[in-house]
Design a protein around this motif. Structure first.
Motif, PDB file in Angstrom:
ATOM      1  N   ARG A   1       0.814  -1.223   0.000  1.00  0.00           N
ATOM      2  CA  ARG A   1       0.000   0.000   0.000  1.00  0.00           C
ATOM      3  C   ARG A   1       0.841   1.263   0.000  1.00  0.00           C
ATOM      4  O   ARG A   1       0.398   2.313  -0.499  1.00  0.00           O
ATOM      5  CB  ARG A   1      -0.921   0.019   1.229  1.00  0.00           C
ATOM      6  CG  ARG A   1      -2.076  -0.961   1.223  1.00  0.00           C
ATOM      7  CD  ARG A   1      -3.080  -0.718   0.122  1.00  0.00           C
ATOM      8  NE  ARG A   1      -3.619   0.613   0.083  1.00  0.00           N
ATOM      9  CZ  ARG A   1      -4.703   1.003   0.773  1.00  0.00           C
ATOM     10  NH1 ARG A   1      -5.341   0.129   1.546  1.00  0.00           N
ATOM     11  NH2 ARG A   1      -5.156   2.236   0.680  1.00  0.00           N
ATOM     12  N   LEU A   2       2.064   1.217   0.542  1.00  0.00           N
ATOM     13  CA  LEU A   2       2.899   2.412   0.621  1.00  0.00           C
ATOM     14  C   LEU A   2       3.234   2.981  -0.756  1.00  0.00           C
ATOM     15  O   LEU A   2       3.519   4.177  -0.878  1.00  0.00           O
ATOM     16  CB  LEU A   2       4.191   2.107   1.380  1.00  0.00           C
ATOM     17  CG  LEU A   2       4.045   1.892   2.891  1.00  0.00           C
ATOM     18  CD1 LEU A   2       5.374   1.495   3.508  1.00  0.00           C
ATOM     19  CD2 LEU A   2       3.489   3.138   3.578  1.00  0.00           C
ATOM     20  N   PHE A   3       3.198   2.161  -1.800  1.00  0.00           N
ATOM     21  CA  PHE A   3       3.465   2.666  -3.146  1.00  0.00           C
ATOM     22  C   PHE A   3       2.379   3.640  -3.606  1.00  0.00           C
ATOM     23  O   PHE A   3       2.597   4.432  -4.537  1.00  0.00           O
ATOM     24  CB  PHE A   3       3.586   1.508  -4.139  1.00  0.00           C
ATOM     25  CG  PHE A   3       4.864   0.727  -4.005  1.00  0.00           C
ATOM     26  CD1 PHE A   3       6.050   1.221  -4.527  1.00  0.00           C
ATOM     27  CD2 PHE A   3       4.882  -0.487  -3.345  1.00  0.00           C
ATOM     28  CE1 PHE A   3       7.235   0.512  -4.403  1.00  0.00           C
ATOM     29  CE2 PHE A   3       6.063  -1.212  -3.214  1.00  0.00           C
ATOM     30  CZ  PHE A   3       7.243  -0.710  -3.742  1.00  0.00           C
ATOM     31  N   GLY A   4       1.222   3.604  -2.990  1.00  0.00           N
ATOM     32  CA  GLY A   4       0.148   4.524  -3.356  1.00  0.00           C
ATOM     33  C   GLY A   4       0.062   5.751  -2.472  1.00  0.00           C
ATOM     34  O   GLY A   4      -0.805   6.606  -2.677  1.00  0.00           O
ATOM     35  N   LEU A   5       0.975   5.881  -1.496  1.00  0.00           N
ATOM     36  CA  LEU A   5       0.885   6.971  -0.529  1.00  0.00           C
ATOM     37  C   LEU A   5       0.996   8.360  -1.164  1.00  0.00           C
ATOM     38  O   LEU A   5       0.209   9.251  -0.809  1.00  0.00           O
ATOM     39  CB  LEU A   5       1.952   6.782   0.553  1.00  0.00           C
ATOM     40  CG  LEU A   5       1.866   7.707   1.764  1.00  0.00           C
ATOM     41  CD1 LEU A   5       0.520   7.562   2.467  1.00  0.00           C
ATOM     42  CD2 LEU A   5       3.004   7.414   2.736  1.00  0.00           C
TER      43      LEU A   5
ATOM     44  N   GLY B   1      -1.761  13.414  -2.275  1.00  0.00           N
ATOM     45  CA  GLY B   1      -2.029  14.420  -3.294  1.00  0.00           C
ATOM     46  C   GLY B   1      -3.519  14.599  -3.536  1.00  0.00           C
ATOM     47  O   GLY B   1      -4.011  15.728  -3.687  1.00  0.00           O
ATOM     48  N   SER B   2      -4.250  13.501  -3.558  1.00  0.00           N
ATOM     49  CA  SER B   2      -5.705  13.578  -3.742  1.00  0.00           C
ATOM     50  C   SER B   2      -6.374  14.287  -2.579  1.00  0.00           C
ATOM     51  O   SER B   2      -7.349  15.026  -2.761  1.00  0.00           O
ATOM     52  CB  SER B   2      -6.281  12.176  -3.915  1.00  0.00           C
ATOM     53  OG  SER B   2      -5.852  11.589  -5.133  1.00  0.00           O
ATOM     54  N   MET B   3      -5.870  14.066  -1.370  1.00  0.00           N
ATOM     55  CA  MET B   3      -6.430  14.757  -0.210  1.00  0.00           C
ATOM     56  C   MET B   3      -6.306  16.268  -0.357  1.00  0.00           C
ATOM     57  O   MET B   3      -7.258  17.021  -0.083  1.00  0.00           O
ATOM     58  CB  MET B   3      -5.723  14.291   1.069  1.00  0.00           C
ATOM     59  CG  MET B   3      -6.097  12.894   1.520  1.00  0.00           C
ATOM     60  SD  MET B   3      -5.075  12.339   2.899  1.00  0.00           S
ATOM     61  CE  MET B   3      -5.498  13.547   4.139  1.00  0.00           C
ATOM     62  N   ALA B   4      -5.123  16.735  -0.770  1.00  0.00           N
ATOM     63  CA  ALA B   4      -4.919  18.169  -0.952  1.00  0.00           C
ATOM     64  C   ALA B   4      -5.837  18.719  -2.042  1.00  0.00           C
ATOM     65  O   ALA B   4      -6.422  19.804  -1.892  1.00  0.00           O
ATOM     66  CB  ALA B   4      -3.458  18.451  -1.285  1.00  0.00           C
ATOM     67  N   LEU B   5      -5.991  17.978  -3.132  1.00  0.00           N
ATOM     68  CA  LEU B   5      -6.864  18.419  -4.218  1.00  0.00           C
ATOM     69  C   LEU B   5      -8.323  18.486  -3.773  1.00  0.00           C
ATOM     70  O   LEU B   5      -9.039  19.446  -4.094  1.00  0.00           O
ATOM     71  CB  LEU B   5      -6.730  17.467  -5.407  1.00  0.00           C
ATOM     72  CG  LEU B   5      -5.461  17.589  -6.251  1.00  0.00           C
ATOM     73  CD1 LEU B   5      -5.432  16.485  -7.305  1.00  0.00           C
ATOM     74  CD2 LEU B   5      -5.383  18.962  -6.930  1.00  0.00           C
ATOM     75  N   ILE B   6      -8.780  17.485  -3.039  1.00  0.00           N
ATOM     76  CA  ILE B   6     -10.172  17.473  -2.578  1.00  0.00           C
ATOM     77  C   ILE B   6     -10.441  18.668  -1.680  1.00  0.00           C
ATOM     78  O   ILE B   6     -11.471  19.345  -1.791  1.00  0.00           O
ATOM     79  CB  ILE B   6     -10.473  16.147  -1.865  1.00  0.00           C
ATOM     80  CG1 ILE B   6     -10.538  15.009  -2.877  1.00  0.00           C
ATOM     81  CG2 ILE B   6     -11.790  16.229  -1.082  1.00  0.00           C
ATOM     82  CD1 ILE B   6     -10.598  13.628  -2.254  1.00  0.00           C
ATOM     83  N   GLY B   7      -9.505  18.950  -0.750  1.00  0.00           N
ATOM     84  CA  GLY B   7      -9.683  20.108   0.119  1.00  0.00           C
ATOM     85  C   GLY B   7      -9.746  21.408  -0.657  1.00  0.00           C
ATOM     86  O   GLY B   7     -10.560  22.285  -0.371  1.00  0.00           O
ATOM     87  N   TRP B   8      -8.890  21.534  -1.654  1.00  0.00           N
ATOM     88  CA  TRP B   8      -8.873  22.762  -2.445  1.00  0.00           C
ATOM     89  C   TRP B   8     -10.157  22.918  -3.251  1.00  0.00           C
ATOM     90  O   TRP B   8     -10.736  24.012  -3.306  1.00  0.00           O
ATOM     91  CB  TRP B   8      -7.668  22.742  -3.386  1.00  0.00           C
ATOM     92  CG  TRP B   8      -7.532  24.002  -4.182  1.00  0.00           C
ATOM     93  CD1 TRP B   8      -6.981  25.174  -3.775  1.00  0.00           C
ATOM     94  CD2 TRP B   8      -7.975  24.203  -5.527  1.00  0.00           C
ATOM     95  NE1 TRP B   8      -7.040  26.113  -4.787  1.00  0.00           N
ATOM     96  CE2 TRP B   8      -7.649  25.541  -5.874  1.00  0.00           C
ATOM     97  CE3 TRP B   8      -8.598  23.391  -6.469  1.00  0.00           C
ATOM     98  CZ2 TRP B   8      -7.937  26.074  -7.124  1.00  0.00           C
ATOM     99  CZ3 TRP B   8      -8.887  23.915  -7.713  1.00  0.00           C
ATOM    100  CH2 TRP B   8      -8.566  25.245  -8.036  1.00  0.00           C
TER     101      TRP B   8
ATOM    102  N   TRP C   1      -3.562   6.114  -7.656  1.00  0.00           N
ATOM    103  CA  TRP C   1      -2.898   6.892  -8.698  1.00  0.00           C
ATOM    104  C   TRP C   1      -3.881   7.314  -9.791  1.00  0.00           C
ATOM    105  O   TRP C   1      -3.756   8.404 -10.373  1.00  0.00           O
ATOM    106  CB  TRP C   1      -1.737   6.096  -9.293  1.00  0.00           C
ATOM    107  CG  TRP C   1      -0.527   6.112  -8.407  1.00  0.00           C
ATOM    108  CD1 TRP C   1      -0.073   5.110  -7.603  1.00  0.00           C
ATOM    109  CD2 TRP C   1       0.373   7.204  -8.213  1.00  0.00           C
ATOM    110  NE1 TRP C   1       1.055   5.498  -6.923  1.00  0.00           N
ATOM    111  CE2 TRP C   1       1.361   6.785  -7.284  1.00  0.00           C
ATOM    112  CE3 TRP C   1       0.454   8.500  -8.740  1.00  0.00           C
ATOM    113  CZ2 TRP C   1       2.398   7.610  -6.865  1.00  0.00           C
ATOM    114  CZ3 TRP C   1       1.489   9.322  -8.328  1.00  0.00           C
ATOM    115  CH2 TRP C   1       2.454   8.881  -7.408  1.00  0.00           C
ATOM    116  N   SER C   2      -4.883   6.489 -10.067  1.00  0.00           N
ATOM    117  CA  SER C   2      -5.906   6.857 -11.058  1.00  0.00           C
ATOM    118  C   SER C   2      -6.710   8.056 -10.582  1.00  0.00           C
ATOM    119  O   SER C   2      -7.002   8.982 -11.365  1.00  0.00           O
ATOM    120  CB  SER C   2      -6.840   5.662 -11.308  1.00  0.00           C
ATOM    121  OG  SER C   2      -6.117   4.547 -11.777  1.00  0.00           O
TER     122      SER C   2
END
Length: 459
Positions: free
Chosen positions: A141-145, A150-157, A205-206
């Motif tokens: 799972r760490l390969f997707g960290l 990055g998705s978390m930051a985008l969702i917040g923005w 990543w998708s």
């Protein structure tokens, strides 16, 4: 009371709340569906330690991701206030800052995860089979960290920019990919626990790729110019970093509680930790649905504070609060009367089913107990009052931990009673601080060390 009734009757506020909340509820509900699919697929493999390994490995990965929750929450508050001021330059600054922080912390956490993993598993004292599979799951799972953060930051923005559809696209892409690949890798290719982890990595990543593609349209709707030189000055990072620091401490304390629940459950046996994982999937389902309304509060309260509109703020809190209470009641009734089916859908292991069903009343009580903390978190995030939110969490943990120690002789019943008490304390502590700020008329005053630094809007 009359003002609350008038606020509830304001139809445009209902439309604004649901314009953000509806897509976020749909996207948020898809998040626990990933855990449900993992549990359902792995839960139909023959051994309890296989299901338990996904629960343990998933908990450790979630700990790493959720302590980075400030990447979403801090970004939302600052972006929402910039949106309220029609400040496109600051919106661009917050977006780039959020993404840079996400990738930097992903690199750091990938290094920290290795010693943390060994310490955590040693503390849990799992069986040898569970230990091996949990390590395999987490390492994959760490390969997707980087993509997850990055998705978390985008969702917040996107939320701060008053855009609820883009987070829906990001999360649905991530979670639908995960569901399809989970079924293919685990059942079709028979990769077992490793297959579930690989599916999640590809899915994360998708989702990030979709989010990055959608930023162009959102930026066109918020014209402005990024001051690139400002990114090199600490004064333009200090407000965001100060808020992120406090949210990080708050998130770390929250994840400590969930980690201790898993640790104590593991010590009670593989069956107990597996049963508790199924029940906590129900909590995730509830929390992510109610968070859709909390996210609307974050964005709309931040917008109201940025515009210094007290009436708008009261309307947002009243409308979103009313709908949240109704939703929490619906979830409580669902788990009370339909919880058995909910558990049976996730596993066919008899011992795990029997234990999980016995503890369903605790799950049914959780929505009504926890809803207040979700709502108030949204208000504090929108106001960028991270320090007060941090203090409330630390106080709740400080009271709940001794209570949990006193109740440990009750076994898993004591564990769930302590957890319910903690969720109640979260809401009470936040409510007390919110009441103090209201009495002192401080909601529209810049919080200490969190005032937004303006950037030029451009021509």
């Amino acid at each position: 009371m009359f003002r609350l009734f008038a606020a509830w009757r304001h139809a445009p506020t209902h439309r604004r709340v649901w314009a953000l909340a509806a897509p976020m509820i749909l996207s948020n509900l898809s998040v626990p569906l990933v855990a449900l699919v993992d549990s359902a697929v792995i839960g139909h493999l023959p051994h309890a330690h296989q299901l338990a390994s996904v629960a343990v490995g998933g908990t450790l990965y979630t700990l790493l991701v959720w302590v980075m929750g400030f990447l979403r929450m801090g970004t939302t508050g600052f972006a929402a206030q910039a949106s309220g001021r029609n400040d496109g330059g600051t919106l661009r600054q917050v977006l780039l800052q959020g993404l840079l922080l996400a990738f930097g912390f992903a690199l750091l956490l990938s290094v920290v995860a290795q010693p943390l993993k060994g310490f955590a598993l040693q503390l849990m004292q799992p069986s040898a089979e569970l230990d091996d599979l949990a390590q395999l799951y987490l390492n994959t799972r760490l390969f997707g960290l980087p993509a997850a953060l990055g998705s978390m930051a985008l969702i917040g923005w996107f939320l701060g920019a008053q855009n609820g559809r883009a987070p829906l696209a990001i999360l649905l892409t991530t979670n639908l990919f995960n569901v399809v690949l989970d079924l293919w890798f685990v059942l079709g290719l028979e990769w077992g626990v490793a297959g579930a982890a690989r599916a999640s990595v590809i899915a994360e990543w998708s989702g990030l790729a979709v989010g990055l593609a959608l930023t162009r349209g959102a930026l066109r709707q918020n014209p402005g110019r990024l001051d690139r030189q400002a990114l090199g000055r600490w004064v333009n990072w200090k407000p965001l970093m100060a808020a992120n620091r406090d949210i990080f401490i708050r998130s770390l304390a929250l994840q400590l509680v969930f980690f201790l629940v898993t640790v104590q459950g593991t010590r009670l046996g593989d069956t107990t930790v597996a049963a508790n994982a199924l029940l906590l999937n129900g909590l995730l389902l509830t929390a992510h649905a109610l968070d859709g309304l909390a996210h609307a509060i974050e964005a709309l309260s931040g917008h109201a504070i940025g515009a210094r509109n007290r009436l708008e703020l009261r309307r947002v809190l009243t409308v979103a609060g009313g709908w949240s209470l109704l939703a929490s009641l619906a979830f409580g009734l669902f788990f009370l009367f339909g919880g058995t089916l909910f558990i049976q859908m996730q596993t066919n292991i008899p011992d795990v089913r029997e234990m999980a069903i016995a503890y369903l009343p605790y799950l049914a009580a959780l929505p009504l107990v926890a809803v207040w903390s979700y709502l108030l978190d949204g208000l504090f995030i929108g106001a960028t009052r991270a320090r007060e939110m941090r203090n409330a969490m630390l106080l709740a943990v400080a009271i709940a931990l001794p209570l949990g120690w006193l109740l440990q002789d009750l076994g898993n019943h004591g564990l769930w009673l302590a957890f319910l008490s903690f969720m109640l304390l979260r809401g009470l502590c936040l409510g007390a601080i919110a009441r103090r700020l209201q009495r002192q008329r401080q909601w529209f005053e810049p919080p200490h060390a969190s005032a937004v630094v303006h950037t030029p809007k451009g021509p």
